[in-house]
Motif scaffolding. Sequence first.
Motif, PDB file in Angstrom:
ATOM      1  N   VAL A  56       0.860  -1.187   0.000  1.00 38.89           N
ATOM      2  CA  VAL A  56       0.000   0.000   0.000  1.00 38.89           C
ATOM      3  C   VAL A  56       0.896   1.237   0.000  1.00 38.89           C
ATOM      4  CG1 VAL A  56      -1.859  -1.182   1.240  1.00 38.89           C
ATOM      5  CG2 VAL A  56      -0.112   0.083   2.530  1.00 38.89           C
ATOM      6  N   SER A  57       0.306   2.408   0.008  1.00 37.15           N
ATOM      7  CA  SER A  57       1.085   3.648   0.060  1.00 37.15           C
ATOM      8  C   SER A  57       1.381   4.032   1.505  1.00 37.15           C
ATOM      9  CB  SER A  57       0.320   4.781  -0.611  1.00 37.15           C
ATOM     10  OG  SER A  57      -0.832   5.113   0.151  1.00 37.15           O
ATOM     11  N   GLU A  58       2.402   4.889   1.678  1.00 39.65           N
ATOM     12  CA  GLU A  58       2.716   5.381   3.022  1.00 39.65           C
ATOM     13  C   GLU A  58       1.555   6.169   3.604  1.00 39.65           C
ATOM     14  OE1 GLU A  58       6.685   6.882   4.185  1.00 39.65           O
ATOM     15  OE2 GLU A  58       7.175   6.665   2.048  1.00 39.65           O
ATOM     16  N   ALA A  59       0.877   6.923   2.750  1.00 44.35           N
ATOM     17  CA  ALA A  59      -0.274   7.707   3.207  1.00 44.35           C
ATOM     18  C   ALA A  59      -1.368   6.791   3.752  1.00 44.35           C
ATOM     19  CB  ALA A  59      -0.814   8.554   2.063  1.00 44.35           C
ATOM     20  N   SER A  60      -1.503   5.608   3.138  1.00 43.06           N
ATOM     21  CA  SER A  60      -2.515   4.651   3.606  1.00 43.06           C
ATOM     22  C   SER A  60      -2.185   4.143   5.000  1.00 43.06           C
ATOM     23  CB  SER A  60      -2.615   3.476   2.627  1.00 43.06           C
ATOM     24  OG  SER A  60      -3.076   3.901   1.372  1.00 43.06           O
ATOM     25  N   VAL A  61      -0.889   3.956   5.274  1.00 37.77           N
ATOM     26  CA  VAL A  61      -0.470   3.503   6.599  1.00 37.77           C
ATOM     27  C   VAL A  61      -0.819   4.557   7.641  1.00 37.77           C
ATOM     28  CG1 VAL A  61       1.515   2.943   8.056  1.00 37.77           C
ATOM     29  CG2 VAL A  61       1.368   2.020   5.725  1.00 37.77           C
ATOM     30  N   VAL A  62      -0.543   5.823   7.311  1.00 36.22           N
ATOM     31  CA  VAL A  62      -0.858   6.912   8.241  1.00 36.22           C
ATOM     32  C   VAL A  62      -2.358   6.995   8.482  1.00 36.22           C
ATOM     33  CG1 VAL A  62      -0.776   9.410   8.600  1.00 36.22           C
ATOM     34  CG2 VAL A  62       1.196   8.218   7.604  1.00 36.22           C
ATOM     35  N   ARG A  63      -3.140   6.872   7.413  1.00 33.81           N
ATOM     36  CA  ARG A  63      -4.603   6.916   7.552  1.00 33.81           C
ATOM     37  C   ARG A  63      -5.109   5.741   8.374  1.00 33.81           C
ATOM     38  NH1 ARG A  63      -4.433   8.816   2.089  1.00 33.81           N
ATOM     39  NH2 ARG A  63      -4.709   6.682   1.320  1.00 33.81           N
ATOM     40  N   PHE A  64      -4.462   4.590   8.223  1.00 39.16           N
ATOM     41  CA  PHE A  64      -4.893   3.404   8.975  1.00 39.16           C
ATOM     42  C   PHE A  64      -4.715   3.620  10.476  1.00 39.16           C
ATOM     43  CE2 PHE A  64      -3.598  -0.521  11.163  1.00 39.16           C
ATOM     44  CZ  PHE A  64      -4.759  -1.269  11.003  1.00 39.16           C
ATOM     45  N   THR A  65      -3.568   4.170  10.869  1.00 38.98           N
ATOM     46  CA  THR A  65      -3.345   4.381  12.307  1.00 38.98           C
ATOM     47  C   THR A  65      -4.385   5.332  12.878  1.00 38.98           C
ATOM     48  OG1 THR A  65      -1.763   6.195  11.919  1.00 38.98           O
ATOM     49  CG2 THR A  65      -0.867   3.960  12.083  1.00 38.98           C
ATOM     50  N   LYS A  66      -4.784   6.314  12.098  1.00 38.54           N
ATOM     51  CA  LYS A  66      -5.809   7.248  12.569  1.00 38.54           C
ATOM     52  C   LYS A  66      -7.180   6.588  12.602  1.00 38.54           C
ATOM     53  CE  LYS A  66      -3.328  11.433  11.278  1.00 38.54           C
ATOM     54  NZ  LYS A  66      -3.299  12.679  10.481  1.00 38.54           N
ATOM     55  N   SER A  67      -7.416   5.669  11.669  1.00 40.11           N
ATOM     56  CA  SER A  67      -8.711   4.995  11.633  1.00 40.11           C
ATOM     57  C   SER A  67      -8.896   4.055  12.818  1.00 40.11           C
ATOM     58  CB  SER A  67      -8.865   4.214  10.317  1.00 40.11           C
ATOM     59  OG  SER A  67      -8.094   3.028  10.326  1.00 40.11           O
ATOM     60  N   VAL A  68      -7.781   3.615  13.431  1.00 43.48           N
ATOM     61  CA  VAL A  68      -7.896   2.755  14.609  1.00 43.48           C
ATOM     62  C   VAL A  68      -7.730   3.573  15.899  1.00 43.48           C
ATOM     63  CG1 VAL A  68      -7.137   0.685  13.406  1.00 43.48           C
ATOM     64  CG2 VAL A  68      -5.435   2.092  14.574  1.00 43.48           C
ATOM     65  N   GLY A  69      -7.800   4.894  15.763  1.00 41.39           N
ATOM     66  CA  GLY A  69      -7.844   5.735  16.943  1.00 41.39           C
ATOM     67  C   GLY A  69      -6.519   6.218  17.475  1.00 41.39           C
ATOM     68  N   ILE A  70      -5.431   6.091  16.670  1.00 36.66           N
ATOM     69  CA  ILE A  70      -4.103   6.526  17.120  1.00 36.66           C
ATOM     70  C   ILE A  70      -3.674   7.720  16.288  1.00 36.66           C
ATOM     71  CG2 ILE A  70      -1.754   5.798  17.650  1.00 36.66           C
ATOM     72  CD1 ILE A  70      -3.890   4.183  19.062  1.00 36.66           C
ATOM     73  N   GLY A  71      -3.124   8.722  16.940  1.00 33.17           N
ATOM     74  CA  GLY A  71      -2.789   9.963  16.257  1.00 33.17           C
ATOM     75  C   GLY A  71      -1.626   9.897  15.293  1.00 33.17           C
ATOM     76  N   SER A  72      -0.726   8.914  15.470  1.00 28.62           N
ATOM     77  CA  SER A  72       0.444   8.828  14.600  1.00 28.62           C
ATOM     78  C   SER A  72       0.934   7.390  14.539  1.00 28.62           C
ATOM     79  CB  SER A  72       1.572   9.725  15.119  1.00 28.62           C
ATOM     80  OG  SER A  72       2.073   9.218  16.349  1.00 28.62           O
ATOM     81  N   PHE A  73       1.732   7.094  13.511  1.00 29.34           N
ATOM     82  CA  PHE A  73       2.286   5.746  13.374  1.00 29.34           C
ATOM     83  C   PHE A  73       3.257   5.453  14.502  1.00 29.34           C
ATOM     84  CE2 PHE A  73       5.440   2.786  11.356  1.00 29.34           C
ATOM     85  CZ  PHE A  73       4.595   1.682  11.303  1.00 29.34           C
ATOM     86  N   LYS A  74       3.985   6.476  14.937  1.00 22.96           N
ATOM     87  CA  LYS A  74       4.924   6.300  16.037  1.00 22.96           C
ATOM     88  C   LYS A  74       4.198   5.868  17.306  1.00 22.96           C
ATOM     89  CE  LYS A  74       8.572   8.797  18.513  1.00 22.96           C
ATOM     90  NZ  LYS A  74       9.324  10.061  18.592  1.00 22.96           N
ATOM     91  N   ALA A  75       3.101   6.545  17.622  1.00 26.50           N
ATOM     92  CA  ALA A  75       2.320   6.182  18.803  1.00 26.50           C
ATOM     93  C   ALA A  75       1.723   4.782  18.651  1.00 26.50           C
ATOM     94  CB  ALA A  75       1.211   7.208  19.031  1.00 26.50           C
ATOM     95  N   PHE A  76       1.309   4.440  17.440  1.00 22.43           N
ATOM     96  CA  PHE A  76       0.765   3.113  17.152  1.00 22.43           C
ATOM     97  C   PHE A  76       1.799   2.030  17.460  1.00 22.43           C
ATOM     98  CE2 PHE A  76       0.219  -0.400  14.099  1.00 22.43           C
ATOM     99  CZ  PHE A  76      -1.088  -0.804  14.384  1.00 22.43           C
ATOM    100  N   LYS A  77       3.039   2.257  17.035  1.00 22.30           N
ATOM    101  CA  LYS A  77       4.105   1.277  17.275  1.00 22.30           C
ATOM    102  C   LYS A  77       4.362   1.085  18.761  1.00 22.30           C
ATOM    103  CE  LYS A  77       7.402   3.136  14.797  1.00 22.30           C
ATOM    104  NZ  LYS A  77       8.751   3.242  14.194  1.00 22.30           N
TER     105      LYS A  77
END
Length: 291
Positions: A56-77
């Motif tokens: 997928v695209s990097e933008a999709s990864v960022v959108r995914f983390t927000k869709s699961v309620g996390i503000g950033s990929f870093k916080a998700f990790k």
Amino acid sequence: METTELLAGDEDMLGQIRRQLSRFSKTERKIAEYVLNHAELIPTMTTKELAAKADVSEASVVRFTKSVGIGSFKAFKILLAQELVNQEEYITDFSITQKKDTPYELFQKVVHVNRGAIDLLLASIEKKELEKAVKTLQNARRILFYGVGGSAVAAMDAHFKFTKLGYQVEYHADFHYMLSVIPFLSENDVFVAISMSGETKDVLELARFAKQQGAVLIAITNLNKSPLCKEADIQLATPNVEKDFRVGSITSRMTQLTVIDALYISLVNQMGEGIIDRYQNAREQAVKLRR
């Protein structure tokens, strides 16, 4: 950190992602399935790496983390890493007095605590910030380290290690001593402030004073919106691995020492074989002086 209903309740993040698979878009489902099948790899990945693995695209990864309620990929990790190391087994509060384990059982728990803290550190440290810190230290004329309480241990360790590299290094536990040294700093110097909370008054006051003199401020502090984090020119973020009430700075000290070791080894690597010759010379003299 942003949160939504997805992360409400007691269910862990992976469980909620699994339960919500049907509501994701096709692209989000590809990311979710990769996360569920390779959860242990995610804390050390970048958005680019996860995007490539999930196709997928990097933008999709960022959108995914927000869709699961996390503000950033870093916080998700970091949240994911916390789940993987099973934090409920940590002995970071006074609950250890409620169960009489054997010394060896407690030893095993301490190992588990420290190993988990290091795993979380992989997710909290930003690669670019670490590289920037190494470059800044490499070119520094003078380096000051400061921390109080448990963080003083990391500052002392850094003082010893960086002195061995030939740098002009200062550390002293006395606040007023450090206060008298800082006016002689300039833009060619570095002040490394070490604080778990990022709110310790003595550390903050010295850090701000050093910045006023033009020194670069590197902060080794927890990943949060603390005053020290906001003041720092370079942030080496450690994970939040201890509660407010704790029996000792066990995990936080381990993460701080690991950051210091990484900076030290990086500089040794940059200096090459020449520094090894200096070490060998010192060792030969020490052997001659043995009594």
